[in-house]
Design an enzyme around this catalytic site. Structure first.
Site, PDB file in Angstrom:
ATOM      1  N   ASP A   1       9.355   2.310   1.091  1.00 39.22           N
ATOM      2  CA  ASP A   1       8.259   3.087   1.664  1.00 39.22           C
ATOM      3  C   ASP A   1       8.256   2.843   3.174  1.00 39.22           C
ATOM      4  OD1 ASP A   1       5.917   4.139   2.593  1.00 39.22           O
ATOM      5  OD2 ASP A   1       4.690   3.452   0.902  1.00 39.22           O
TER       6      ASP A   1
ATOM      7  N   PHE B   1       0.849  -1.188   0.000  1.00 39.93           N
ATOM      8  CA  PHE B   1       0.000   0.000   0.000  1.00 39.93           C
ATOM      9  C   PHE B   1       0.881   1.233   0.000  1.00 39.93           C
ATOM     10  CE2 PHE B   1      -2.267   3.495   2.057  1.00 39.93           C
ATOM     11  CZ  PHE B   1      -3.405   3.550   1.268  1.00 39.93           C
TER      12      PHE B   1
ATOM     13  N   LYS C   1       3.640  10.160   8.297  1.00 40.43           N
ATOM     14  CA  LYS C   1       3.067   9.655   9.553  1.00 40.43           C
ATOM     15  C   LYS C   1       3.866  10.049  10.798  1.00 40.43           C
ATOM     16  CE  LYS C   1       0.506   5.674   7.660  1.00 40.43           C
ATOM     17  NZ  LYS C   1      -0.857   5.734   8.170  1.00 40.43           N
TER      18      LYS C   1
HETATM   19  C1  LIG Z   1       3.212   2.361   3.728  1.00 42.52           C
HETATM   20  C2  LIG Z   1       2.339   3.533   3.404  1.00 42.52           C
HETATM   21  N1  LIG Z   1       2.608   4.276   2.312  1.00 42.52           N
HETATM   22  C3  LIG Z   1       1.865   5.338   1.998  1.00 42.52           C
HETATM   23  C4  LIG Z   1       0.782   5.703   2.748  1.00 42.52           C
HETATM   24  C5  LIG Z   1      -0.049   6.900   2.361  1.00 42.52           C
HETATM   25  O1  LIG Z   1       0.144   7.932   3.286  1.00 42.52           O
HETATM   26  P1  LIG Z   1      -0.900   9.123   3.383  1.00 42.52           P
HETATM   27  O2  LIG Z   1      -2.187   8.534   3.855  1.00 42.52           O
HETATM   28  O3  LIG Z   1      -0.292  10.096   4.361  1.00 42.52           O
HETATM   29  O4  LIG Z   1      -1.038   9.722   2.017  1.00 42.52           O
HETATM   30  C6  LIG Z   1       0.448   4.952   3.884  1.00 42.52           C
HETATM   31  C7  LIG Z   1      -0.725   5.298   4.686  1.00 42.52           C
HETATM   32  O5  LIG Z   1      -1.298   4.484   5.372  1.00 42.52           O
HETATM   33  C8  LIG Z   1       1.248   3.844   4.220  1.00 42.52           C
HETATM   34  O6  LIG Z   1       0.994   3.087   5.294  1.00 42.52           O
END
Ligand SMILES: Cc1ncc(COP(=O)(O)O)c(C=O)c1O
Length: 409
Positions: A225, A141, A257
């Site tokens: 990520d 994700f 986050k």
């Molecule tokens: C691993 C990862 N990448 C990207 C995102 C996307 O982040 P945002 O919701 O701040 O756009 C998330 C959000 O849960 C995530 O857990």
């Protein structure tokens, strides 16, 4: 429906729910509760009910709620200089860049406002290699903007928006699948060190080290990520610091986050020569790097360092894992993840019902999938919170001990 629709519920929370449902786009499920305030690892809803928060805004509130350091940083910076545009620089922005580069070993940084924006910047980095293919993992994700959705490994999040970014291929998270897919036409491989939204799933042992070797061999970027795993959550500052051999680095890391502790911020850190791929005028963001966000992130990361919260995440994570397994519930099949990002596997697809039962007992956990519970408490937790979590979670699970109970709830 209009704002004047009569409320259908009598409690304050019920009335807020009705108003929420009337005005918000239907992108999200109904709220689990309507929260009014928080302190440490606790939140209270508008009816005054107290909850132990073992989700922390999905791995965001590193210091918990209303931490004095966070409050002081936001207040002081808001009263000093909040926003200036990218035509100007500020000390908090420069200081945060230096801090994150020191902590990661990276060379240059770009600031945005969210995880998805960090991913978008990383996709541009990948495109600048001039190569057509991007590899990403099934189950991964990366966010909800169209670029991030394109590399997200869940078809239901992509299909309503096709056609998306071309050239993206999703491969299963195995070394064999990567060996089969990698080639000299691959721009980048995007990987979460631990798949958070999928329910906190570990990669196969040695995956990242092998991914580093194979991407380097083919001149492709390894983009990690760490939006969910970063900022100390897994018991290291960044998960790659445990998963890659000493002295090895990815080409880029995306962050968001937990680095803001509740203030919206995202960042792309680039390493080595990848730091030179984006050229003047090729990317930007109105709010990116603004003094309010960067001063707050500096304060949050400074407190994580000062209070030894990376170590706390490691120690408390193992304590929590032992406590979960110690419950001895036949419903629990496994725990995955590290530090204070843990996934609990369930033998039956009752995660939603277990999380709902926990909430009714005053405990916030997340049903990340039908059969996985995700917990990501604030990094500040200690014995008292772990004991309380264990008692409440034991009780929540006990309703589902009989295989005939709850399976359809
Ligand atoms: C691993 C990862 N990448 C990207 C995102 C996307 O982040 P945002 O919701 O701040 O756009 C998330 C959000 O849960 C995530 O857990």
């Amino acid at each position: 429906m209009t704002a004047t629709s009569p409320s259908r519920s009598s409690s304050p929370e019920g009335a807020y729910r009705d108003r929420f449902t009337d005005v918000m786009m239907k992108t999200l499920p109904a709220p689990l509760a309507v929260l009014a305030r928080g302190e440490g690892a606790r939140v209270w809803d508008v009816d005054g009910r107290e909850y132990l928060d073992f989700l922390a805004g999905i791995a965001v509130n590193s210091l918990g709620h209303a931490h004095p350091v966070f409050v002081e940083a936001v207040s002081t910076q808001a009263a000093t200089l909040a926003h200036i545009s990218n035509y100007f620089a500020s000390e908090p922005e420069i200081e945060l860049a230096e801090r994150l580069l020191r902590l990661t070993g990276g060379r240059r940084i770009f600031f945005g406002n969210s995880g998805a924006e960090a991913i978008e910047a990383a996709i541009k980095l990948a495109r600048r290699t001039g190569r057509p293919r991007i590899l990403a993992l099934e189950g991964g994700f990366h966010g909800r903007t169209t670029g991030a959705a394109a590399i997200t490994g869940k078809a239901s999040m992509r299909e309503p928006f096709l056609p998306l970014l071309p050239g993206v291929e999703h491969i299963e998270p195995s070394i064999e699948a990567l060996e089969a897919a990698i080639g000299d036409d691959v721009a980048a491989l995007f990987v979460e060190p631990i798949q958070g939204e999928a329910g906190v799933l570990d990669l196969p042992a040695g995956y990242l080290a092998e991914a580093r070797r194979l991407t380097a061999q083919h001149g492709a970027l390894l983009i990690l990520d760490e939006i969910q795993t970063g900022a100390g959550r897994t018991g290291d500052w960044f998960a790659f610091q445990r998963d890659l051999p000493t002295g090895a680095f990815p080409d880029a890391v995306t962050l968001a986050k937990g680095i803001g502790g509740g203030f919206p911020i995202g960042a792309l850190v680039a390493f080595g020569s990848a730091a030179e791929l984006l050229q003047p005028g090729q990317h930007g963001s109105t709010f990116g790097g603004n003094p309010l966000a960067t001063a707050t992130s500096n304060a949050v990361l400074g407190e994580i360092e000062r209070a030894g919260l990376v170590e706390n995440a490691r120690v408390r994570g193992e304590q929590l894992r032992a406590a979960i397994l110690g419950i001895g519930s036949p419903l629990i099949t496994d725990t995955q993840g590290r530090g204070l990002l843990l996934g609990i596997g369930l033998a039956r697809p009752v995660a939603g019902a277990v999380a709902a039962r926990a909430l009714s007992l005053g405990l916030i956990v997340n049903a990340a999938s039908e059969n996985r519970i995700r917990i990501a408490p604030p990094l500040i937790i200690g014995d008292a919170e772990i004991d309380e979590f264990t008692a409440l979670f034991t009780e929540a699970l006990s309703s589902f001990a009989d295989p005939n109970d709850g399976a359809t709830s």
